[in-house]
Design a protein around this motif. Structure first.
Motif, PDB file in Angstrom:
ATOM      1  N   THR A 307      -8.014 -34.087  -4.680  1.00  0.00           N
ATOM      2  CA  THR A 307      -6.566 -33.945  -4.844  1.00  0.00           C
ATOM      3  C   THR A 307      -6.101 -32.524  -4.563  1.00  0.00           C
ATOM      4  OG1 THR A 307      -6.586 -35.686  -6.516  1.00  0.00           O
ATOM      5  CG2 THR A 307      -4.663 -34.253  -6.464  1.00  0.00           C
ATOM      6  N   VAL A 308      -6.763 -31.529  -5.144  1.00  0.00           N
ATOM      7  CA  VAL A 308      -6.338 -30.138  -4.991  1.00  0.00           C
ATOM      8  C   VAL A 308      -6.449 -29.690  -3.529  1.00  0.00           C
ATOM      9  CG1 VAL A 308      -6.903 -27.746  -5.568  1.00  0.00           C
ATOM     10  CG2 VAL A 308      -6.797 -29.462  -7.366  1.00  0.00           C
ATOM     11  N   LEU A 309      -7.584 -29.978  -2.882  1.00  0.00           N
ATOM     12  CA  LEU A 309      -7.767 -29.540  -1.499  1.00  0.00           C
ATOM     13  C   LEU A 309      -6.831 -30.289  -0.549  1.00  0.00           C
ATOM     14  CD1 LEU A 309     -11.640 -29.077  -1.320  1.00  0.00           C
ATOM     15  CD2 LEU A 309      -9.910 -27.304  -1.125  1.00  0.00           C
ATOM     16  N   THR A 310      -6.633 -31.570  -0.783  1.00  0.00           N
ATOM     17  CA  THR A 310      -5.729 -32.326   0.071  1.00  0.00           C
ATOM     18  C   THR A 310      -4.289 -31.838  -0.083  1.00  0.00           C
ATOM     19  OG1 THR A 310      -7.147 -34.287  -0.048  1.00  0.00           O
ATOM     20  CG2 THR A 310      -4.869 -34.633   0.626  1.00  0.00           C
ATOM     21  N   LEU A 311      -3.850 -31.625  -1.324  1.00  0.00           N
ATOM     22  CA  LEU A 311      -2.482 -31.157  -1.541  1.00  0.00           C
ATOM     23  C   LEU A 311      -2.306 -29.703  -1.088  1.00  0.00           C
ATOM     24  CD1 LEU A 311      -1.509 -32.839  -4.933  1.00  0.00           C
ATOM     25  CD2 LEU A 311      -0.967 -33.534  -2.597  1.00  0.00           C
ATOM     26  N   ALA A 312      -3.409 -28.930  -1.053  1.00  0.00           N
ATOM     27  CA  ALA A 312      -3.329 -27.586  -0.473  1.00  0.00           C
ATOM     28  C   ALA A 312      -3.033 -27.683   1.020  1.00  0.00           C
ATOM     29  CB  ALA A 312      -4.632 -26.831  -0.707  1.00  0.00           C
ATOM     30  N   ALA A 313      -3.688 -28.638   1.694  1.00  0.00           N
ATOM     31  CA  ALA A 313      -3.403 -28.853   3.114  1.00  0.00           C
ATOM     32  C   ALA A 313      -1.976 -29.353   3.307  1.00  0.00           C
ATOM     33  CB  ALA A 313      -4.404 -29.856   3.696  1.00  0.00           C
ATOM     34  N   VAL A 314      -1.531 -30.243   2.432  1.00  0.00           N
ATOM     35  CA  VAL A 314      -0.164 -30.767   2.497  1.00  0.00           C
ATOM     36  C   VAL A 314       0.852 -29.634   2.360  1.00  0.00           C
ATOM     37  CG1 VAL A 314       1.523 -32.165   1.233  1.00  0.00           C
ATOM     38  CG2 VAL A 314      -0.740 -33.100   1.717  1.00  0.00           C
ATOM     39  N   HIS A 315       0.596 -28.736   1.393  1.00  0.00           N
ATOM     40  CA  HIS A 315       1.517 -27.613   1.174  1.00  0.00           C
ATOM     41  C   HIS A 315       1.495 -26.653   2.357  1.00  0.00           C
ATOM     42  CE1 HIS A 315       2.496 -23.535  -0.440  1.00  0.00           C
ATOM     43  NE2 HIS A 315       3.517 -24.204  -0.951  1.00  0.00           N
ATOM     44  N   THR A 316       0.307 -26.387   2.894  1.00  0.00           N
ATOM     45  CA  THR A 316       0.187 -25.472   4.032  1.00  0.00           C
ATOM     46  C   THR A 316       0.969 -25.981   5.244  1.00  0.00           C
ATOM     47  OG1 THR A 316      -2.009 -24.785   3.278  1.00  0.00           O
ATOM     48  CG2 THR A 316      -1.458 -24.337   5.573  1.00  0.00           C
ATOM     49  N   LEU A 317       0.934 -27.302   5.459  1.00  0.00           N
ATOM     50  CA  LEU A 317       1.596 -27.897   6.618  1.00  0.00           C
ATOM     51  C   LEU A 317       3.062 -28.220   6.360  1.00  0.00           C
ATOM     52  CD1 LEU A 317      -1.269 -30.315   7.716  1.00  0.00           C
ATOM     53  CD2 LEU A 317      -0.664 -28.121   8.738  1.00  0.00           C
ATOM     54  N   GLY A 318       3.531 -27.952   5.135  1.00  0.00           N
ATOM     55  CA  GLY A 318       4.933 -28.179   4.813  1.00  0.00           C
ATOM     56  C   GLY A 318       5.328 -29.639   4.726  1.00  0.00           C
ATOM     57  N   ILE A 319       4.378 -30.522   4.368  1.00  0.00           N
ATOM     58  CA  ILE A 319       4.667 -31.952   4.243  1.00  0.00           C
ATOM     59  C   ILE A 319       5.232 -32.225   2.852  1.00  0.00           C
ATOM     60  CG2 ILE A 319       3.668 -34.273   4.260  1.00  0.00           C
ATOM     61  CD1 ILE A 319       1.485 -33.176   6.122  1.00  0.00           C
ATOM     62  N   ALA A 320       6.358 -32.902   2.795  1.00  0.00           N
ATOM     63  CA  ALA A 320       6.998 -33.231   1.515  1.00  0.00           C
ATOM     64  C   ALA A 320       6.413 -34.533   0.972  1.00  0.00           C
ATOM     65  CB  ALA A 320       8.504 -33.360   1.683  1.00  0.00           C
ATOM     66  N   VAL A 321       5.858 -34.460  -0.253  1.00  0.00           N
ATOM     67  CA  VAL A 321       5.263 -35.636  -0.890  1.00  0.00           C
ATOM     68  C   VAL A 321       5.723 -35.672  -2.340  1.00  0.00           C
ATOM     69  CG1 VAL A 321       3.111 -36.787  -1.526  1.00  0.00           C
ATOM     70  CG2 VAL A 321       3.239 -35.493   0.604  1.00  0.00           C
ATOM     71  N   ASP A 322       6.212 -36.838  -2.787  1.00  0.00           N
ATOM     72  CA  ASP A 322       6.623 -36.932  -4.190  1.00  0.00           C
ATOM     73  C   ASP A 322       5.396 -37.120  -5.071  1.00  0.00           C
ATOM     74  OD1 ASP A 322       5.996 -39.793  -4.382  1.00  0.00           O
ATOM     75  OD2 ASP A 322       7.762 -40.080  -3.136  1.00  0.00           O
ATOM     76  N   ILE A 323       5.535 -36.750  -6.344  1.00  0.00           N
ATOM     77  CA  ILE A 323       4.400 -36.737  -7.269  1.00  0.00           C
ATOM     78  C   ILE A 323       3.794 -38.129  -7.473  1.00  0.00           C
ATOM     79  CG2 ILE A 323       3.731 -36.323  -9.673  1.00  0.00           C
ATOM     80  CD1 ILE A 323       5.455 -33.864  -9.663  1.00  0.00           C
ATOM     81  N   PRO A 324       4.579 -39.192  -7.697  1.00  0.00           N
ATOM     82  CA  PRO A 324       3.953 -40.509  -7.873  1.00  0.00           C
ATOM     83  C   PRO A 324       3.083 -40.928  -6.685  1.00  0.00           C
ATOM     84  CG  PRO A 324       6.232 -40.585  -8.573  1.00  0.00           C
ATOM     85  CD  PRO A 324       6.028 -39.259  -7.914  1.00  0.00           C
ATOM     86  N   THR A 325       3.556 -40.641  -5.464  1.00  0.00           N
ATOM     87  CA  THR A 325       2.768 -40.980  -4.277  1.00  0.00           C
ATOM     88  C   THR A 325       1.485 -40.158  -4.228  1.00  0.00           C
ATOM     89  OG1 THR A 325       4.792 -41.478  -3.061  1.00  0.00           O
ATOM     90  CG2 THR A 325       2.801 -41.121  -1.768  1.00  0.00           C
ATOM     91  N   ALA A 326       1.587 -38.876  -4.567  1.00  0.00           N
ATOM     92  CA  ALA A 326       0.399 -38.013  -4.570  1.00  0.00           C
ATOM     93  C   ALA A 326      -0.632 -38.506  -5.576  1.00  0.00           C
ATOM     94  CB  ALA A 326       0.806 -36.580  -4.887  1.00  0.00           C
ATOM     95  N   ILE A 327      -0.180 -38.900  -6.768  1.00  0.00           N
ATOM     96  CA  ILE A 327      -1.097 -39.405  -7.793  1.00  0.00           C
ATOM     97  C   ILE A 327      -1.777 -40.686  -7.313  1.00  0.00           C
ATOM     98  CG2 ILE A 327      -1.249 -40.399 -10.113  1.00  0.00           C
ATOM     99  CD1 ILE A 327       1.000 -38.505 -10.949  1.00  0.00           C
ATOM    100  N   LEU A 328      -0.976 -41.615  -6.790  1.00  0.00           N
ATOM    101  CA  LEU A 328      -1.516 -42.898  -6.344  1.00  0.00           C
ATOM    102  C   LEU A 328      -2.560 -42.717  -5.249  1.00  0.00           C
ATOM    103  CD1 LEU A 328      -1.465 -45.984  -6.299  1.00  0.00           C
ATOM    104  CD2 LEU A 328       0.432 -45.853  -4.672  1.00  0.00           C
ATOM    105  N   LEU A 329      -2.236 -41.934  -4.238  1.00  0.00           N
ATOM    106  CA  LEU A 329      -3.143 -41.766  -3.118  1.00  0.00           C
ATOM    107  C   LEU A 329      -4.392 -40.979  -3.514  1.00  0.00           C
ATOM    108  CD1 LEU A 329      -0.579 -41.073  -0.251  1.00  0.00           C
ATOM    109  CD2 LEU A 329      -1.638 -43.230  -0.901  1.00  0.00           C
ATOM    110  N   SER A 330      -4.236 -40.011  -4.404  1.00  0.00           N
ATOM    111  CA  SER A 330      -5.394 -39.224  -4.855  1.00  0.00           C
ATOM    112  C   SER A 330      -6.353 -40.074  -5.680  1.00  0.00           C
ATOM    113  CB  SER A 330      -4.923 -38.025  -5.671  1.00  0.00           C
ATOM    114  OG  SER A 330      -4.134 -37.170  -4.880  1.00  0.00           O
ATOM    115  N   VAL A 331      -5.815 -40.949  -6.534  1.00  0.00           N
ATOM    116  CA  VAL A 331      -6.669 -41.807  -7.348  1.00  0.00           C
ATOM    117  C   VAL A 331      -7.418 -42.798  -6.471  1.00  0.00           C
ATOM    118  CG1 VAL A 331      -6.662 -43.621  -9.104  1.00  0.00           C
ATOM    119  CG2 VAL A 331      -5.310 -41.564  -9.443  1.00  0.00           C
TER     120      VAL A 331
END
Length: 410
Positions: A307-331
């Motif tokens: 989750t942390v490394l994937t969302l770090a890539a998401v933040h670096t690339l400026g991709i907007a992701v809502d928290i519920p979607t991030a939780i679901l996909l990470s789990v």
């Protein structure tokens, strides 16, 4: 005439195993600092210790699970179902913690080309197919390759079959289980020496210079793991036991987490967890199955890493992701990690899968994997310590909680 004072060796033997491991840890750090060239030569000691643990773990799990099921008495209760629930709850809670931390403290990566040869799964279906193939693996191949899913499947099947055998057969199987356990205890007694070699050689060879550029990312990763270990897991255990969880939590971290941190292998730590479960007075029919199963599917640390490394890539690339979607996909990605958990750095191999769910191409995802390997000296160690110590923690919580519940109802 006064009695001669005991020798230093005898004094060390009288110390607890955990105290001996801490002494080995301190000695390894000191040797790496003051004599790095000598420290590098101790790598062989650490390799021998880890190899010995990995060698005994598959046969121990196979024999112990088979003997436990074969000698299981009708009406004797096991607690596998509540343990599985705790495993899933702990993984989900770890993913939530990682998402919240990544949102509050976003990390940025320098994504460049790294030549790291890894084979990542192409999708969730591929991971699940690999998992199913592991279940039906040849038993000899499963033992040789430490495929614990396959080992568990064959051990359970053989155990059920041998339950209908004669008493003598089941007694022999019990004696074999005791013999293998004795060998494992002997191997574990060398843990202080093995930890000494691992620490000294790792610090002397790698050091921490390569980690300087990833201080923020490591702080988020390790902070999440510490929060889960010292806050989230105790909350779950308190919910199960309704009493102060920290004595049990600290015991599991001290006696399981320390060895797992330095061996960096959940499989190698299975004998340590089985021995600890026995000393805690847990049900052998339960922990002989739940501990090796947890080493494969209880992935709180992996959930955090992915989750942390994937969302770090998401933040670096400026991709907007809502928290519920991030939780679901990470789990989803973390649960699928059980298909790659037996491999060193197994959680890192699931990062391209998680990144693909956010539309990140594999070329960039593999650069994130490369970052994971760079910080792996700490990330993988902390992840394994959290995963492995949580296996025995949740097993103990479920066993003790169900026993107390039964006593209240009696």
């Amino acid at each position: 005439m006064t009695a001669p004072s005991p020798s230093l060796w005898l004094r060390l033997k009288r110390l607890s195993l955990v105290t001996q491991i801490i002494i080995g840890l301190i000695a390894g750090i000191a040797l790496a600092l003051f004599a790095p060239e000598v420290a590098k030569s101790t790598a062989f000691i650490g390799k021998v210790f880890v190899a010995a643990l990995k060698a005994v773990a598959p046969i121990l799990v196979f024999v112990l699970v088979m003997a436990s099921i074969a000698n299981h008495k009708h009406g004797q209760e096991t607690h596998i179902r509540p343990i599985l629930f705790l495993y899933l709850l702990g993984t989900f809670a770890a993913a939530v913690v990682a998402v919240v931390a990544s949102t509050l403290f976003p990390s940025s990566l320098v994504l460049a080309t790294h030549d790291v040869a890894v084979t990542a799964p192409g999708g969730i279906s591929e991971v699940l197919q690999s998992l199913l193939l592991s279940v039906v693996d040849n038993p000899v191949s499963a033992l040789m390759n430490a495929n614990f899913i396959g080992i568990l499947a064959w051990a359970i099947g053989m155990g059920v079959a041998i339950r209908h055998a004669g008493d003598t057969t089941r007694e022999v199987l019990g004696d074999v289980s005791n013999g293998v356990t004795l060998i494992v205890r002997l191997v574990i007694r060398f843990a202080p020496l093995g930890i000494f070699g691992l620490v000294a050689s790792t610090l002397a060879t790698s050091g921490f210079g390569a980690l300087i550029g990833y201080v923020h990312l490591l702080a988020v990763l390790l902070g999440c793991m510490l929060f889960v270990a010292l806050v989230m897991n105790p909350v779950i255990v308190f919910w199960k036991l309704r009493r102060n969880p920290y004595p049990l939590v600290i015991t599991c971290l001290r006696e399981s987490g320390i060895t797992a941190f330095f061996t960096r292998s959940s499989a190698a730590n299975i004998p340590v967890n089985l021995e600890l479960s026995k000393r805690l007075g847990l049900h052998e029919d339960t922990y002989s199955v739940s501990i090796p199963l947890g080493a494969t599917i209880n992935m709180a640390g992996a959930a955090i890493t992915i989750t942390v490394l994937t969302l770090a890539a998401v933040h670096t690339l400026g991709i907007a992701v809502d928290i519920p979607t991030a939780i679901l996909l990470s789990v989803v990605a973390a649960i699928c990690a059980c298909g790659a958990s037996g491999v060193a750095g197994g959680s890192l191999l699931l990062i391209p899968l998680a990144c693909s769910l956010f539309g990140i191409p594999s070329e960039i995802a593999m650069q994130v994997v490369a970052v994971g390997f760079i910080i792996g000296v700490l990330q993988d160690s902390a992840e394994t310590a959290l995963n492995s110590s949580t296996d025995v923690l949740f097993t103990a919580a479920a066993c003790l909680g169900e026993d107390e519940r039964a006593q209240r109802l009696a």
